[in-house]
Each structure stands twice: as C-alpha cells, then as structure tokens.
Design a protein around this motif. Structure first.
Motif, PDB file in Angstrom:
ATOM      1  N   MET A   1       0.831  -1.190   0.000  1.00  0.00           N
ATOM      2  CA  MET A   1       0.000   0.000   0.000  1.00  0.00           C
ATOM      3  C   MET A   1       0.873   1.250   0.000  1.00  0.00           C
ATOM      4  N   VAL A   2       1.974   1.169   0.726  1.00  0.00           N
ATOM      5  CA  VAL A   2       2.874   2.330   0.813  1.00  0.00           C
ATOM      6  C   VAL A   2       3.579   2.595  -0.527  1.00  0.00           C
ATOM      7  N   THR A   3       3.875   1.538  -1.272  1.00  0.00           N
ATOM      8  CA  THR A   3       4.518   1.773  -2.581  1.00  0.00           C
ATOM      9  C   THR A   3       3.549   2.491  -3.522  1.00  0.00           C
ATOM     10  N   ASP A   4       2.271   2.116  -3.456  1.00  0.00           N
ATOM     11  CA  ASP A   4       1.272   2.790  -4.299  1.00  0.00           C
ATOM     12  C   ASP A   4       1.117   4.246  -3.883  1.00  0.00           C
ATOM     13  N   LEU A   5       0.949   4.454  -2.582  1.00  0.00           N
ATOM     14  CA  LEU A   5       0.701   5.809  -2.083  1.00  0.00           C
ATOM     15  C   LEU A   5       1.937   6.693  -2.268  1.00  0.00           C
ATOM     16  N   PRO A  23      10.420  -1.911  -0.790  1.00  0.00           N
ATOM     17  CA  PRO A  23       9.231  -2.688  -0.410  1.00  0.00           C
ATOM     18  C   PRO A  23       9.530  -3.635   0.744  1.00  0.00           C
ATOM     19  N   THR A  24       8.627  -3.697   1.712  1.00  0.00           N
ATOM     20  CA  THR A  24       8.868  -4.542   2.894  1.00  0.00           C
ATOM     21  C   THR A  24       7.853  -5.670   3.031  1.00  0.00           C
ATOM     22  N   THR A  25       6.884  -5.764   2.123  1.00  0.00           N
ATOM     23  CA  THR A  25       5.998  -6.938   2.112  1.00  0.00           C
ATOM     24  C   THR A  25       6.333  -7.775   0.875  1.00  0.00           C
ATOM     25  N   LEU A  26       5.987  -9.057   0.921  1.00  0.00           N
ATOM     26  CA  LEU A  26       6.242  -9.912  -0.248  1.00  0.00           C
ATOM     27  C   LEU A  26       5.467  -9.381  -1.446  1.00  0.00           C
ATOM     28  N   LEU A  27       4.224  -8.949  -1.193  1.00  0.00           N
ATOM     29  CA  LEU A  27       3.398  -8.448  -2.286  1.00  0.00           C
ATOM     30  C   LEU A  27       4.064  -7.257  -2.969  1.00  0.00           C
ATOM     31  N   ALA A  28       4.588  -6.354  -2.168  1.00  0.00           N
ATOM     32  CA  ALA A  28       5.223  -5.167  -2.746  1.00  0.00           C
ATOM     33  C   ALA A  28       6.527  -5.537  -3.440  1.00  0.00           C
ATOM     34  N   VAL A  30       7.346  -8.417  -4.999  1.00  0.00           N
ATOM     35  CA  VAL A  30       7.197  -9.157  -6.264  1.00  0.00           C
ATOM     36  C   VAL A  30       6.267  -8.471  -7.244  1.00  0.00           C
ATOM     37  N   ASP A  31       5.510  -7.464  -6.762  1.00  0.00           N
ATOM     38  CA  ASP A  31       4.483  -6.927  -7.650  1.00  0.00           C
ATOM     39  C   ASP A  31       4.372  -5.401  -7.586  1.00  0.00           C
ATOM     40  N   ALA A  32       3.916  -4.868  -6.437  1.00  0.00           N
ATOM     41  CA  ALA A  32       3.539  -3.450  -6.405  1.00  0.00           C
ATOM     42  C   ALA A  32       4.701  -2.494  -6.682  1.00  0.00           C
ATOM     43  N   GLY A  36       5.962   0.434 -12.130  1.00  0.00           N
ATOM     44  CA  GLY A  36       5.618   1.850 -12.157  1.00  0.00           C
ATOM     45  C   GLY A  36       4.137   2.192 -12.155  1.00  0.00           C
ATOM     46  N   LYS A  37       3.296   1.220 -11.790  1.00  0.00           N
ATOM     47  CA  LYS A  37       1.859   1.526 -11.762  1.00  0.00           C
ATOM     48  C   LYS A  37       1.462   1.828 -10.319  1.00  0.00           C
ATOM     49  N   THR A  38       0.686   2.898 -10.121  1.00  0.00           N
ATOM     50  CA  THR A  38       0.198   3.175  -8.763  1.00  0.00           C
ATOM     51  C   THR A  38      -1.323   3.155  -8.786  1.00  0.00           C
ATOM     52  N   PHE A  45     -14.022   1.591  -4.259  1.00  0.00           N
ATOM     53  CA  PHE A  45     -13.647   0.835  -5.452  1.00  0.00           C
ATOM     54  C   PHE A  45     -12.122   0.763  -5.519  1.00  0.00           C
ATOM     55  N   LYS A  46     -11.648  -0.380  -6.014  1.00  0.00           N
ATOM     56  CA  LYS A  46     -10.207  -0.599  -6.062  1.00  0.00           C
ATOM     57  C   LYS A  46      -9.535   0.267  -7.131  1.00  0.00           C
ATOM     58  N   ASN A  47      -8.368   0.828  -6.774  1.00  0.00           N
ATOM     59  CA  ASN A  47      -7.448   1.444  -7.746  1.00  0.00           C
ATOM     60  C   ASN A  47      -8.088   2.459  -8.693  1.00  0.00           C
ATOM     61  N   ARG A  63      15.023 -10.191   3.883  1.00  0.00           N
ATOM     62  CA  ARG A  63      14.975 -10.343   5.348  1.00  0.00           C
ATOM     63  C   ARG A  63      13.845  -9.558   5.992  1.00  0.00           C
ATOM     64  N   PHE A  64      13.306  -8.547   5.275  1.00  0.00           N
ATOM     65  CA  PHE A  64      12.127  -7.846   5.801  1.00  0.00           C
ATOM     66  C   PHE A  64      10.994  -8.834   6.095  1.00  0.00           C
ATOM     67  N   LEU A  65      10.974  -9.926   5.308  1.00  0.00           N
ATOM     68  CA  LEU A  65       9.848 -10.859   5.416  1.00  0.00           C
ATOM     69  C   LEU A  65       9.862 -11.645   6.720  1.00  0.00           C
ATOM     70  N   ASN A  66      11.023 -11.623   7.431  1.00  0.00           N
ATOM     71  CA  ASN A  66      11.110 -12.373   8.688  1.00  0.00           C
ATOM     72  C   ASN A  66      10.086 -11.911   9.717  1.00  0.00           C
ATOM     73  N   THR A  67       9.686 -10.625   9.619  1.00  0.00           N
ATOM     74  CA  THR A  67       8.754 -10.103  10.628  1.00  0.00           C
ATOM     75  C   THR A  67       7.333  -9.962  10.081  1.00  0.00           C
ATOM     76  N   LEU A  68       7.134 -10.339   8.840  1.00  0.00           N
ATOM     77  CA  LEU A  68       5.814 -10.155   8.234  1.00  0.00           C
ATOM     78  C   LEU A  68       4.855 -11.245   8.738  1.00  0.00           C
ATOM     79  N   ARG A  71      -0.157 -14.295   7.346  1.00  0.00           N
ATOM     80  CA  ARG A  71      -1.299 -14.007   6.451  1.00  0.00           C
ATOM     81  C   ARG A  71      -0.895 -13.017   5.361  1.00  0.00           C
ATOM     82  N   GLN A  72      -0.038 -12.039   5.740  1.00  0.00           N
ATOM     83  CA  GLN A  72       0.439 -11.051   4.754  1.00  0.00           C
ATOM     84  C   GLN A  72       1.397 -11.708   3.750  1.00  0.00           C
ATOM     85  N   LEU A  73       2.193 -12.643   4.266  1.00  0.00           N
ATOM     86  CA  LEU A  73       3.142 -13.354   3.395  1.00  0.00           C
ATOM     87  C   LEU A  73       2.371 -14.131   2.323  1.00  0.00           C
TER      88      LEU A  73
END
Ligand code: NAD
Ligand code: ZN
Length: 256
Positions: A1-5, A23-28, A30-32, A36-38, A45-47, A63-68, A71-73
């Motif tokens: 969410m932070v990468t988008d914002l 990015p500190t989440t797996l989603l961010a 590998v994807d977000a 370059g899309k925000t 409504f989404k996006n 290593r950021f993922l160690n604390t995620l 469910r977020q992972l």
C-alpha cells in the motif's frame, strides 16, 4: 500500500519527483514496486486513482519478510502464483509439488520480478500484453471491493486474487481453453495455501456487478484475462456479469 501511495504522491508533487521504493511486504517486492503503476482505492472501489510513475530504483531485501505476518506473506504469494500461472508452467508444477513451505525467499522473489519486468518492458503502459498481469483480478477486485464495503469482512488483496484465479480458471474451462485437470491442480494448490473466503450465493450477483467498475473494460463489456493452459494467459477476453456470477457460484460450491 505504501509503494502505491508513495509513488502516487511522488508523481504529483511538483509534477513528479524522483523516488526509490524499498518494499517490505512480499506483495510489494514481487508486484507493487515493479512496473511503475500506482493505484489508490477511492469510494470503496479498487485502484480508481493512479498514474504511471517509474521509481529511480527498487531495493529488495528478503529479510524484511522475517517479521511479516504469515497471512500477509500468503497474500503476496498469490501474486507469485499468478506469475507462474500466466508465464511459467514449470515453476508452477515445481512449487505445486513442494507446497507453500519456503526457506529462502530470495530466488522466488527474483524470478517473480523478472517475469513481471519482462511483461512490463514489452508493454509499459498496458495497451496490450501487460493486461495478462490482471489474471485473477477481474473477479478478485470485485470480491475485494464488495467485502471492503462490509465492516468486519475485509480480506487482503492476495486472498481476493486467489479466489479470482480459481473463478477465472473455471471461466477458462467453460471456454474450452483450460482442462479440468489443470483447474484441479490450481484449486488444490491454492486451497492448500489460502483459507476459503466465505460469502453466500445470494451475494454473487452483487459481487459480479462490481466487475463493471474495472478499468480494463470497454463500455459495458468486461474484459478479463483467462488461461489458455497453465503458463499461458490471454487478455481482453469479454466475459459477462452472469459468467462472473456463475464462477463465484462454482467457488461457493467448493466451500462445503
Ligand atoms: N501498484 C501495483 O502494481 C500493485 C500490485 C499489486 C498490489 N497492489 C496493491 O498493494 C496493496 C497491498 O499491499 P501490501 O500487501 O504490501 O499491504 P500493506 O502495505 O497494507 O502491508 C500489510 C501490513 O504489513 C505491515 N508490514 C509491512 N512490512 C512489514 C514487515 N517487513 N514486517 C512486519 N510488518 C510489515 C504493514 O504495516 C501492514 O500492516 C493492495 O491495495 C493492492 O491493490 C498494487
Ligand atoms: Zn494484484
């Protein structure tokens, strides 16, 4: 969410400033943060708000993922699975056999980023091929938006995409471009990772209607990405609200 914002604000401030993503989440990771899309959700409504703005650099530290939270992972893992389903049948087959257990995220993240980058490089502004990355998102975003408007029932983005990938694979079967055996593999793997998302059949029409909000649509035609076999996606496939509702009823039958 932070990468988008963050990307969105950096694009607007002084008509755009240079920025980097960490990015500190797996989603961010590998994807977000890639491509370059925000996208910012607006009025449930989404996006609905967004710009294309490429970061000057993206620094990924697994290593950021160690604390995620687990469910977020898993939510991020849905996008990893999506990359396999649309572009890498061999990786899907391998990970389907080994299961969700991962002791080293680095190589998985690296491969996933490469897949997305390759697709984005061929079509940076999403006029064609890049739409394959929306696999699972036509139904997924509709479900995510629907539950977002129902306090206490919100689900994570990847959880919605996991449902969407099952529904859109089922639609692919009805078009004769995916086999039952392939759907079974996809379903069995996703259900081994994700909790089933609960809704009642009475809600399926209301959820399906929300797919009309999708930015990939042309007028009232809903354009969806489907699978022509595992590892191969085709975009701009028109689907009806009824087909989406039927696919949600198919998913619902799997809940029992
Ligand atoms: N722009 C794109 O291309 C794109 C692609 C995919 C998804 N998305 C969007 O991304 C959003 C979801 O992003 P997300 O999954 O990163 O969720 P998020 O940013 O909401 O983060 C999830 C939670 O994890 C916490 N967190 C983050 N890093 C952590 C860490 N290292 N350790 C412990 N806790 C940590 C956050 O504080 C937050 O509570 C969705 O809205 C989705 O639509 C955008
Ligand atoms: Zn997504």
């Amino acid at each position: 969410m932070v990468t988008d914002l963050g990307g969105f604000c950096a694009a607007l401030y002084k008509r755009g400033i240079r920025f980097v993503q960490v990015p500190t989440t797996l989603l961010a990771q590998v994807d977000a943060s890639v491509g370059g899309k925000t996208g910012i959700d607006f009025q449930n409504f989404k996006n609905q708000l967004g710009v294309f703005q490429t970061p000057a650099a993206v620094f990924i530290e697994p290593r950021f993922l160690n604390t995620l939270e687990p469910r977020q992972l898993k939510s991020g893992y849905a996008e990893v699975v999506k990359h396999w389903l649309i572009a890498d049948a061999a990786a899907f087959e391998h990970h389907r056999r080994t299961g969700f257990f991962v002791d080293e995220w680095g190589p998985i993240i690296h491969e996933s980023v490469l897949t997305k980058e390759r697709i984005v490089a061929a079509d940076p502004l999403e006029s064609g091929l890049r739409k394959v990355l929306n696999f699972g998102h036509t139904v997924g975003h509709a479900l995510e938006s629907y539950l977002l408007s129902q306090p206490g029932r919100e689900i994570l983005h990847g959880e919605a995409v996991a449902v969407g990938m099952i529904c859109e694979s089922w639609i692919s079967i009805t078009r004769g471009i995916l086999t039952e055996e392939e759907l079974d593999k996809i379903e069995t793997f996703l259900f081994s990772v994700f909790e089933k998302v609960q809704f009642v059949t009475l809600e399926t029409d209301a959820i399906a209607e929300l797919a009309l909000q999708d930015k990939k649509n042309a007028g009232s035609t809903i354009n969806c990405t489907l699978l022509e076999g595992i590892g191969n996606a085709i975009y701009d496939q028109p689907v009806s609200v009824d087909e989406i509702a039927s696919s949600l009823r198919y998913y619902h039958r799997l809940l029992s």
